[in-house]
Design a protein around this motif. Structure first.
Motif, PDB file in Angstrom:
ATOM      1  N   LYS A 174       0.752  -1.251  -0.044  1.00  0.00           N
ATOM      2  CA  LYS A 174       0.063   0.182  -0.043  1.00  0.00           C
ATOM      3  C   LYS A 174       0.837   1.369  -0.092  1.00  0.00           C
ATOM      4  CE  LYS A 174      -3.828  -2.060   2.589  1.00  0.00           C
ATOM      5  NZ  LYS A 174      -3.577  -3.257   2.993  1.00  0.00           N
ATOM      6  N   ARG A 175       0.334   2.572  -0.431  1.00  0.00           N
ATOM      7  CA  ARG A 175       0.832   3.738  -0.212  1.00  0.00           C
ATOM      8  C   ARG A 175       1.239   3.949   1.064  1.00  0.00           C
ATOM      9  NH1 ARG A 175      -1.840   8.083  -3.918  1.00  0.00           N
ATOM     10  NH2 ARG A 175      -0.566   9.415  -2.584  1.00  0.00           N
ATOM     11  N   ARG A 176       2.354   4.599   1.445  1.00  0.00           N
ATOM     12  CA  ARG A 176       2.700   4.925   2.837  1.00  0.00           C
ATOM     13  C   ARG A 176       1.803   6.257   2.944  1.00  0.00           C
ATOM     14  NH1 ARG A 176       8.818   6.679   2.828  1.00  0.00           N
ATOM     15  NH2 ARG A 176       7.808   8.214   1.837  1.00  0.00           N
ATOM     16  N   PRO A 177       1.196   6.330   4.393  1.00  0.00           N
ATOM     17  CA  PRO A 177       0.470   7.402   4.764  1.00  0.00           C
ATOM     18  C   PRO A 177       1.309   8.942   4.452  1.00  0.00           C
ATOM     19  CG  PRO A 177       0.370   5.859   6.370  1.00  0.00           C
ATOM     20  CD  PRO A 177       1.288   5.329   5.450  1.00  0.00           C
ATOM     21  N   GLY A 178       0.863   9.759   3.733  1.00  0.00           N
ATOM     22  CA  GLY A 178       1.549  11.185   3.682  1.00  0.00           C
ATOM     23  C   GLY A 178       2.129  10.965   2.268  1.00  0.00           C
ATOM     24  N   SER A 179       2.229  10.254   1.590  1.00  0.00           N
ATOM     25  CA  SER A 179       3.122  10.062   0.302  1.00  0.00           C
ATOM     26  C   SER A 179       2.323  11.110  -0.790  1.00  0.00           C
ATOM     27  CB  SER A 179       3.446   8.569  -0.055  1.00  0.00           C
ATOM     28  OG  SER A 179       2.365   7.769  -0.379  1.00  0.00           O
ATOM     29  N   ARG A 180       3.308  11.574  -1.479  1.00  0.00           N
ATOM     30  CA  ARG A 180       2.604  12.458  -2.542  1.00  0.00           C
ATOM     31  C   ARG A 180       2.096  11.795  -3.885  1.00  0.00           C
ATOM     32  NH1 ARG A 180       6.535  17.227  -2.334  1.00  0.00           N
ATOM     33  NH2 ARG A 180       7.524  16.244  -0.884  1.00  0.00           N
ATOM     34  N   LEU A 181       3.369  11.077  -4.304  1.00  0.00           N
ATOM     35  CA  LEU A 181       3.299  10.280  -5.490  1.00  0.00           C
ATOM     36  C   LEU A 181       4.001   8.908  -5.449  1.00  0.00           C
ATOM     37  CD1 LEU A 181       2.207   9.726  -8.318  1.00  0.00           C
ATOM     38  CD2 LEU A 181       4.167  11.273  -9.143  1.00  0.00           C
ATOM     39  N   PRO A 182       3.393   7.908  -4.922  1.00  0.00           N
ATOM     40  CA  PRO A 182       4.418   6.529  -4.927  1.00  0.00           C
ATOM     41  C   PRO A 182       4.732   6.319  -6.126  1.00  0.00           C
ATOM     42  CG  PRO A 182       2.085   6.179  -4.222  1.00  0.00           C
ATOM     43  CD  PRO A 182       2.290   7.720  -4.499  1.00  0.00           C
ATOM     44  N   VAL A 183       6.085   5.693  -6.411  1.00  0.00           N
ATOM     45  CA  VAL A 183       6.417   5.173  -7.653  1.00  0.00           C
ATOM     46  C   VAL A 183       6.671   3.778  -7.499  1.00  0.00           C
ATOM     47  CG1 VAL A 183       8.166   5.605  -9.269  1.00  0.00           C
ATOM     48  CG2 VAL A 183       7.241   7.632  -8.098  1.00  0.00           C
ATOM     49  N   TYR A 184       6.608   2.939  -8.621  1.00  0.00           N
ATOM     50  CA  TYR A 184       6.723   1.598  -8.655  1.00  0.00           C
ATOM     51  C   TYR A 184       8.002   1.658  -9.666  1.00  0.00           C
ATOM     52  CZ  TYR A 184       6.462  -3.207 -10.353  1.00  0.00           C
ATOM     53  OH  TYR A 184       6.808  -4.560 -10.783  1.00  0.00           O
ATOM     54  N   ILE A 185       9.294   1.357  -9.461  1.00  0.00           N
ATOM     55  CA  ILE A 185      10.179   1.341 -10.414  1.00  0.00           C
ATOM     56  C   ILE A 185      10.701  -0.085 -10.864  1.00  0.00           C
ATOM     57  CG2 ILE A 185      12.579   2.303 -11.078  1.00  0.00           C
ATOM     58  CD1 ILE A 185      12.048   4.507  -8.916  1.00  0.00           C
ATOM     59  N   VAL A 186      10.821  -0.391 -12.235  1.00  0.00           N
ATOM     60  CA  VAL A 186      11.062  -1.646 -12.756  1.00  0.00           C
ATOM     61  C   VAL A 186      12.134  -1.309 -13.611  1.00  0.00           C
ATOM     62  CG1 VAL A 186      10.481  -3.620 -14.090  1.00  0.00           C
ATOM     63  CG2 VAL A 186       8.780  -2.428 -12.864  1.00  0.00           C
ATOM     64  N   VAL A 187      13.407  -2.064 -13.093  1.00  0.00           N
ATOM     65  CA  VAL A 187      14.760  -1.924 -14.028  1.00  0.00           C
ATOM     66  C   VAL A 187      14.155  -2.886 -15.155  1.00  0.00           C
ATOM     67  CG1 VAL A 187      17.116  -2.118 -14.132  1.00  0.00           C
ATOM     68  CG2 VAL A 187      16.127  -1.210 -12.107  1.00  0.00           C
ATOM     69  N   GLY A 188      14.331  -2.260 -16.410  1.00  0.00           N
ATOM     70  CA  GLY A 188      14.113  -2.946 -17.649  1.00  0.00           C
ATOM     71  C   GLY A 188      12.505  -2.840 -17.894  1.00  0.00           C
ATOM     72  N   GLY A 189      12.201  -2.977 -19.423  1.00  0.00           N
ATOM     73  CA  GLY A 189      11.241  -2.846 -20.184  1.00  0.00           C
ATOM     74  C   GLY A 189      10.148  -4.116 -19.736  1.00  0.00           C
ATOM     75  N   GLU A 190       8.826  -4.004 -20.357  1.00  0.00           N
ATOM     76  CA  GLU A 190       7.923  -5.120 -20.065  1.00  0.00           C
ATOM     77  C   GLU A 190       8.551  -6.340 -21.091  1.00  0.00           C
ATOM     78  OE1 GLU A 190       3.941  -3.620 -20.871  1.00  0.00           O
ATOM     79  OE2 GLU A 190       3.822  -2.678 -19.102  1.00  0.00           O
ATOM     80  N   GLY A 191       8.432  -7.425 -20.327  1.00  0.00           N
ATOM     81  CA  GLY A 191       8.942  -8.525 -21.154  1.00  0.00           C
ATOM     82  C   GLY A 191      10.301  -8.709 -20.913  1.00  0.00           C
ATOM     83  N   SER A 192      10.932  -7.791 -20.132  1.00  0.00           N
ATOM     84  CA  SER A 192      12.372  -8.147 -20.017  1.00  0.00           C
ATOM     85  C   SER A 192      12.705  -9.220 -18.891  1.00  0.00           C
ATOM     86  CB  SER A 192      13.144  -6.775 -19.581  1.00  0.00           C
ATOM     87  OG  SER A 192      12.350  -6.135 -18.146  1.00  0.00           O
ATOM     88  N   THR A 193      13.797  -9.377 -18.418  1.00  0.00           N
ATOM     89  CA  THR A 193      14.115 -10.371 -17.284  1.00  0.00           C
ATOM     90  C   THR A 193      13.268  -9.794 -16.062  1.00  0.00           C
ATOM     91  OG1 THR A 193      16.215 -10.847 -18.169  1.00  0.00           O
ATOM     92  CG2 THR A 193      15.818 -11.475 -15.731  1.00  0.00           C
ATOM     93  N   ASN A 194      13.183  -8.805 -15.792  1.00  0.00           N
ATOM     94  CA  ASN A 194      12.674  -8.071 -14.574  1.00  0.00           C
ATOM     95  C   ASN A 194      11.211  -7.953 -14.576  1.00  0.00           C
ATOM     96  OD1 ASN A 194      15.158  -8.150 -13.074  1.00  0.00           O
ATOM     97  ND2 ASN A 194      15.648  -5.982 -13.605  1.00  0.00           N
ATOM     98  N   PHE A 195      10.711  -7.901 -15.804  1.00  0.00           N
ATOM     99  CA  PHE A 195       9.342  -7.868 -15.869  1.00  0.00           C
ATOM    100  C   PHE A 195       8.507  -8.860 -16.746  1.00  0.00           C
ATOM    101  CE2 PHE A 195       5.340  -6.007 -16.664  1.00  0.00           C
ATOM    102  CZ  PHE A 195       4.921  -5.506 -15.473  1.00  0.00           C
ATOM    103  N   LEU A 196       8.368  -9.920 -16.658  1.00  0.00           N
ATOM    104  CA  LEU A 196       7.803 -11.110 -17.201  1.00  0.00           C
ATOM    105  C   LEU A 196       6.519 -10.534 -17.662  1.00  0.00           C
ATOM    106  CD1 LEU A 196       9.188 -14.210 -15.578  1.00  0.00           C
ATOM    107  CD2 LEU A 196      10.240 -12.912 -17.715  1.00  0.00           C
ATOM    108  N   LEU A 197       6.015 -10.967 -19.014  1.00  0.00           N
ATOM    109  CA  LEU A 197       4.591 -10.625 -19.297  1.00  0.00           C
ATOM    110  C   LEU A 197       3.589 -11.849 -19.065  1.00  0.00           C
ATOM    111  CD1 LEU A 197       5.210  -9.167 -23.052  1.00  0.00           C
ATOM    112  CD2 LEU A 197       4.590  -8.032 -20.780  1.00  0.00           C
ATOM    113  N   ASP A 198       3.740 -11.953 -17.639  1.00  0.00           N
ATOM    114  CA  ASP A 198       2.791 -13.018 -16.995  1.00  0.00           C
ATOM    115  C   ASP A 198       1.587 -12.165 -16.016  1.00  0.00           C
ATOM    116  OD1 ASP A 198       4.245 -12.437 -14.812  1.00  0.00           O
ATOM    117  OD2 ASP A 198       5.378 -14.141 -14.842  1.00  0.00           O
TER     118      ASP A 198
END
Length: 144
Positions: free
Chosen positions: A25-49
């Motif tokens: 979940k978002r931390r209370p008070g966070s303005r804009l939480p960010v989910y950062i993935v190193v690599g594009g969709e379909g890469s080793t770090n982000f499989l298309l599943d």
């Protein structure tokens, strides 16, 4: 492994390790939480599943901004950035910057003499400036 069920009933299963991702979940008070993935969709770090796509969509639905970093990116860190970061991430950034600053030149890049001259000069300047900043902030140090 993790479950790809991100429903509210999965999030309520707090004793079930496989549903841990559904409890992010978002931390209370966070303005804009960010989910950062190193690599594009379909890469080793982000499989298309279902697991990866479902987790990303769940975070977006919860107000996160999803970012895929596909190239080498270097940020000129400033103290003002660190004030906005969580403490643990700040510690990682500081350790990484220190390691880069006092790191060694790989042997295939230059001969031994050049590597020695560059490393000793850079490391000396860095340590001297770090000590001067520490001394200014915390007072004098008396050697015995």
């Amino acid at each position: 492994g993790f479950s790809d069920d991100f429903s509210s009933t999965a999030a309520e299963s707090v004793n079930e390790p496989s549903t841990a991702l559904s409890r992010v979940k978002r931390r209370p008070g966070s303005r804009l939480p960010v989910y950062i993935v190193v690599g594009g969709e379909g890469s080793t770090n982000f499989l298309l599943d279902n697991l990866h796509k479902g987790f990303k969509q769940m975070l977006i639905d919860r107000g996160f901004k999803a970012v895929h970093v596909e190239k080498s990116n270097y940020t000129p860190w400033r103290a003002s950035y660190l004030q906005e970061m969580p403490h643990q991430l700040c510690q990682l950034v500081m350790a990484d910057e220190w390691n880069k600053a006092v790191g060694r030149i790989p042997p295939e890049v230059a001969n031994l003499l050049v590597r020695f001259r560059v490393n000793t000069l850079v490391n000396y300047d860095l340590v001297e400036k770090a000590y001067a900043a520490y001394h200014t902030a915390y007072g004098s140090y008396k050697s015995h």
